[in-house]
Design an enzyme around this catalytic site. Structure first.
Site, mmCIF file in Angstrom:
data_model
loop_
_atom_site.group_PDB
_atom_site.id
_atom_site.type_symbol
_atom_site.label_atom_id
_atom_site.label_comp_id
_atom_site.label_asym_id
_atom_site.label_seq_id
_atom_site.Cartn_x
_atom_site.Cartn_y
_atom_site.Cartn_z
ATOM 1 N N LYS A 179 53.362 -32.511 -40.731
ATOM 2 C CA LYS A 179 52.439 -31.539 -40.106
ATOM 3 C C LYS A 179 51.081 -32.190 -39.828
ATOM 4 C CE LYS A 179 55.687 -28.499 -41.118
ATOM 5 N NZ LYS A 179 56.504 -27.669 -40.273
HETATM 6 C C1 LIG Z 1 57.425 -26.624 -41.171
HETATM 7 C C2 LIG Z 1 57.611 -25.248 -40.718
HETATM 8 C C3 LIG Z 1 57.908 -24.204 -41.596
HETATM 9 C C4 LIG Z 1 58.259 -24.406 -43.042
HETATM 10 O O1 LIG Z 1 57.356 -25.125 -43.796
HETATM 11 P P1 LIG Z 1 57.866 -25.909 -45.111
HETATM 12 O O2 LIG Z 1 56.601 -26.356 -45.734
HETATM 13 O O3 LIG Z 1 58.736 -27.022 -44.647
HETATM 14 O O4 LIG Z 1 58.604 -24.916 -45.944
HETATM 15 C C5 LIG Z 1 57.983 -22.914 -41.099
HETATM 16 N N1 LIG Z 1 57.779 -22.661 -39.798
HETATM 17 C C6 LIG Z 1 57.503 -23.640 -38.914
HETATM 18 C C7 LIG Z 1 57.276 -23.283 -37.480
HETATM 19 C C8 LIG Z 1 57.429 -24.961 -39.338
HETATM 20 O O5 LIG Z 1 57.184 -25.934 -38.443
#
Ligand SMILES: *Cc1c(COP(=O)(O)O)cnc(C)c1O
Length: 361
Positions: A179
């Site tokens: 991210k």
């Molecule tokens: C990464 C992501 C999630 C989940 O996050 P995690 O930390 O991996 O549980 C949920 N929604 C979107 C759109 C994402 O990109």
């Protein structure tokens, strides 16, 4: 291979983690509190509650609003599966609205078509780092008295009409390593609603405010001070990270314009896009999969977010989903994300752009 994503972890993060390890307080402690305060300030919200993933943030927020069996939650099928799964965890039913062709974000007109007397909430996803149309969505929410939970897992720092995502409804963010900023694993809920903040705090820790007094059913969704220490350092860098992503996007948009069969990202004028992904569409003679394999052979990493919309996933089919959502389905066949992350050099950007022109041009 130029990777599609790469976290930037520097000496500051290493020092911060070492300090926590040496302190002896390595689970949830003061660093988590400091991170929450800093993140609330960053999004301009009254409260932030840190948890151990973006998925946990979504799950806890839905539960805090009392959502469960018999309720419907409208969301987009063109997202990571966690968005809809978090609704299933509560026993409520995800209902899929289609997306807009230009931004890949949930289409407010399709949301309206999917509202029933059972609809309680909407989860817009700010996909690829660009806010959904929060003006239209907040108008629908007000009109129909619906809860808004923003999935801002890809959109740290993104804005809509100058306001941070995660501050319109309740916000949920992920800090997974790919991210825009990371804590290793981690997530956070942002809200202006004191009651929601209190409830997610309890849900995070077995339904207790006071140790060993359990007022409701909860989980262990806590963030560690080790993760929060990384997050505090990363939060100091996210502005630079995002600026670099935006500049990288500018480079591609300039160098890849006017290539037949290649559709570049559309930026809604009301949005501050933070380019979690730079996602193009391939149309015309070449298939998307051919372009992907050619790029990969030339050592350019790519991502497909997402090759199968959620309503077409095997598990959802088993649950009986057989919607036709043509805009999402077409996007799944056409999208390619190019590396855009802040550790790319100018030479990487040139290589990515040159190779893509070579293949398509
Ligand atoms: C990464 C992501 C999630 C989940 O996050 P995690 O930390 O991996 O549980 C949920 N929604 C979107 C759109 C994402 O990109």
């Amino acid at each position: 291979m130029i990777p599609i994503a790469k976290p930037i972890i520097g000496e500051d993060e290493v020092r911060a983690v070492t300090e926590v390890l040496r302190s002896g307080i390595i689970a949830e402690g003061q660093k988590v509190k400091d991170f929450e305060t800093a993140f609330a300030k960053y999004t301009g919200t009254s409260f932030a509650v840190a948890v151990n993933s973006g998925t946990a943030a979504l799950h806890a927020t839905l539960l805090a609003h009392g959502l469960g069996p018999g309720d419907e939650v409208i969301t987009t099928p063109f997202s990571f599966v966690a968005t809809a799964n978090s609704v299933l965890f509560t026993g409520a039913k995800p209902v899929f609205a289609d997306i807009r062709e230009d931004t890949f974000n949930i289409d407010p007109e399709s949301i309206v078509e999917k509202i029933t007397p059972k609809t309680k909430a909407i989860i817009p996803v700010h996909l690829y780092g660009q806010s959904a149309d929060m003006k239209a969505i907040m108008d629908i929410a007000e009109d129909k008295d619906l809860i808004i939970i923003e999935d801002a897992c890809q959109a740290h720092g993104a804005t809509f009409e100058g306001k941070s995502v995660g501050s319109f409804g309740d916000g949920t963010f992920s800090f997974y390593p790919t991210k825009n900023m990371t804590t290793s694993e981690g997530g956070i809920i942002t809200t202006n609603n004191k009651d929601v903040a209190e409830k997610v705090r309890m849900i995070r820790s077995h339904g207790s405010k006071q140790r060993y007094l359990h007022e409701m059913l909860g989980f262990n969704l806590r963030m560690t001070d080790i993760a929060a220490a990384i997050g505090l350092v990363q939060l100091g860098k996210i502005g630079d990270f995002n600026r670099t992503r935006i500049n990288n996007a500018k480079y591609f948009t300039k160098s890849l314009q006017k290539i037949k069969g290649l559709i570049l990202p559309h930026v809604d004028k009301r949005c501050g896009h933070v380019f979690h992904q730079y996602t193009v569409r391939i149309r015309g003679d070449l298939s998307r999969d051919e372009v992907v394999s050619s790029l990969n052979k030339m050592d350019v990493g790519t991502g497909i977010y997402y090759p199968l919309p959620i309503h077409k996933q095997p598990y959802y089919k088993e649950l009986g989903y057989n919607d036709s959502l043509p805009v999402s389905e077409e996007a799944s066949r056409e999208v390619i994300s190019l590396p855009i992350h802040p550790s790319l050099t100018m030479s990487h950007l040139e290589t990515i752009s040159d190779k893509l022109r070579e293949i398509i041009g």
